[in-house]
Scaffold this motif. Structure first.
Motif, PDB file in Angstrom:
ATOM      1  N   THR A  35       0.842  -1.192   0.000  1.00 61.25           N
ATOM      2  CA  THR A  35       0.000   0.000   0.000  1.00 61.25           C
ATOM      3  C   THR A  35       0.881   1.248   0.000  1.00 61.25           C
ATOM      4  OG1 THR A  35      -1.682  -1.184   1.274  1.00 61.25           O
ATOM      5  CG2 THR A  35      -1.824   1.228   1.238  1.00 61.25           C
ATOM      6  N   PRO A  36       0.778   2.060  -1.037  1.00 62.45           N
ATOM      7  CA  PRO A  36       1.597   3.284  -1.082  1.00 62.45           C
ATOM      8  C   PRO A  36       1.293   4.199   0.109  1.00 62.45           C
ATOM      9  CG  PRO A  36       0.601   2.854  -3.221  1.00 62.45           C
ATOM     10  CD  PRO A  36      -0.025   1.894  -2.249  1.00 62.45           C
ATOM     11  N   GLY A  37       2.345   4.700   0.736  1.00 60.51           N
ATOM     12  CA  GLY A  37       2.203   5.635   1.844  1.00 60.51           C
ATOM     13  C   GLY A  37       1.932   5.003   3.190  1.00 60.51           C
ATOM     14  N   THR A  88      11.376   3.418  -1.214  1.00 59.35           N
ATOM     15  CA  THR A  88      11.358   2.953  -2.604  1.00 59.35           C
ATOM     16  C   THR A  88      10.602   3.899  -3.512  1.00 59.35           C
ATOM     17  OG1 THR A  88       9.396   1.622  -2.121  1.00 59.35           O
ATOM     18  CG2 THR A  88      11.545   0.529  -1.938  1.00 59.35           C
ATOM     19  N   GLY A  89      10.160   5.018  -2.957  1.00 57.94           N
ATOM     20  CA  GLY A  89       9.480   6.011  -3.775  1.00 57.94           C
ATOM     21  C   GLY A  89       7.987   6.090  -3.541  1.00 57.94           C
ATOM     22  N   ASP A  90       7.394   5.060  -2.931  1.00 58.18           N
ATOM     23  CA  ASP A  90       5.947   5.094  -2.715  1.00 58.18           C
ATOM     24  C   ASP A  90       5.578   5.484  -1.282  1.00 58.18           C
ATOM     25  OD1 ASP A  90       6.613   2.809  -1.305  1.00 58.18           O
ATOM     26  OD2 ASP A  90       5.226   1.491  -2.363  1.00 58.18           O
ATOM     27  N   GLY A  91       6.579   5.716  -0.414  1.00 55.74           N
ATOM     28  CA  GLY A  91       6.315   6.138   0.962  1.00 55.74           C
ATOM     29  C   GLY A  91       5.978   5.023   1.920  1.00 55.74           C
ATOM     30  N   ASN A  92       5.987   3.781   1.459  1.00 53.41           N
ATOM     31  CA  ASN A  92       5.680   2.639   2.315  1.00 53.41           C
ATOM     32  C   ASN A  92       6.931   2.249   3.103  1.00 53.41           C
ATOM     33  OD1 ASN A  92       5.354  -0.165   3.179  1.00 53.41           O
ATOM     34  ND2 ASN A  92       3.494  -0.136   1.947  1.00 53.41           N
ATOM     35  N   THR A  93       6.791   2.046   4.431  1.00 48.63           N
ATOM     36  CA  THR A  93       7.946   1.715   5.268  1.00 48.63           C
ATOM     37  C   THR A  93       7.937   0.269   5.767  1.00 48.63           C
ATOM     38  OG1 THR A  93       6.849   2.471   7.289  1.00 48.63           O
ATOM     39  CG2 THR A  93       8.154   4.099   6.064  1.00 48.63           C
ATOM     40  N   VAL A  94       7.074  -0.580   5.193  1.00 43.01           N
ATOM     41  CA  VAL A  94       6.973  -1.971   5.642  1.00 43.01           C
ATOM     42  C   VAL A  94       8.080  -2.803   5.010  1.00 43.01           C
ATOM     43  CG1 VAL A  94       5.538  -4.049   5.679  1.00 43.01           C
ATOM     44  CG2 VAL A  94       4.486  -1.800   5.955  1.00 43.01           C
ATOM     45  N   ASP A  95       8.867  -3.478   5.836  1.00 47.08           N
ATOM     46  CA  ASP A  95       9.841  -4.471   5.381  1.00 47.08           C
ATOM     47  C   ASP A  95       9.239  -5.821   5.737  1.00 47.08           C
ATOM     48  OD1 ASP A  95      11.934  -6.198   4.887  1.00 47.08           O
ATOM     49  OD2 ASP A  95      13.437  -4.982   5.928  1.00 47.08           O
TER      50      ASP A  95
END
Length: 132
Positions: A35-37, A88-95
């Protein structure tokens, strides 16, 4: 002589409930990995457990009109996780790998508390029934 279940079960009854909330939070992170962001969240388990013990109660579902309302909001101390990887450019911080590892650790600790409580209940049952 009255038996205090809080003393018998110790912190494990509250730990189960807090770990259950943490599992929901971690699974939400995994579900939103694309999910972006979306910002990965976690909770401060120690402070959430301390808060649950202090209040000595937790949220319970009221499934019938005649049930008592035993709702007490527990501060789960939700926080955003600091990302280990660059954006990665989409603002998602989930690893996803990190989230899965933390989810598995939380699950194992949940199971440990559950087995401890199960052992305590079996011991109490054996004491009450005379070992039958």
């Amino acid at each position: 002589m009255a038996i205090s279940l809080d003393k018998v079960f110790g912190i494990h009854q509250n730990a189960l409930l807090v770990r259950s909330d943490r599992a929901e939070l971690l699974s939400s992170n995994i579900a939103n990995a694309d999910t972006p962001g979306y910002k990965a969240k976690d909770m401060d388990f120690a402070s959430a457990l301390a808060n649950a013990q202090k209040n000595n109660t937790y949220r319970m579902s009221k499934t019938h009109d005649k049930h008592f309302d035993l709702s007490v909001e527990i501060d789960t101390s939700q926080k955003y996780r600091n990302p280990n990887q660059p954006d990665t450019g989409d603002g998602n911080t989930v690893d996803v790998q990190v989230e899965r590892n933390i989810f598995m650790q939380n699950s194992m600790e949940y199971q440990t508390s559950l087995e401890f409580l199960n052992g305590k209940i079996k011991s109490m049952n054996k004491a009450l029934t005379g070992g039958n």
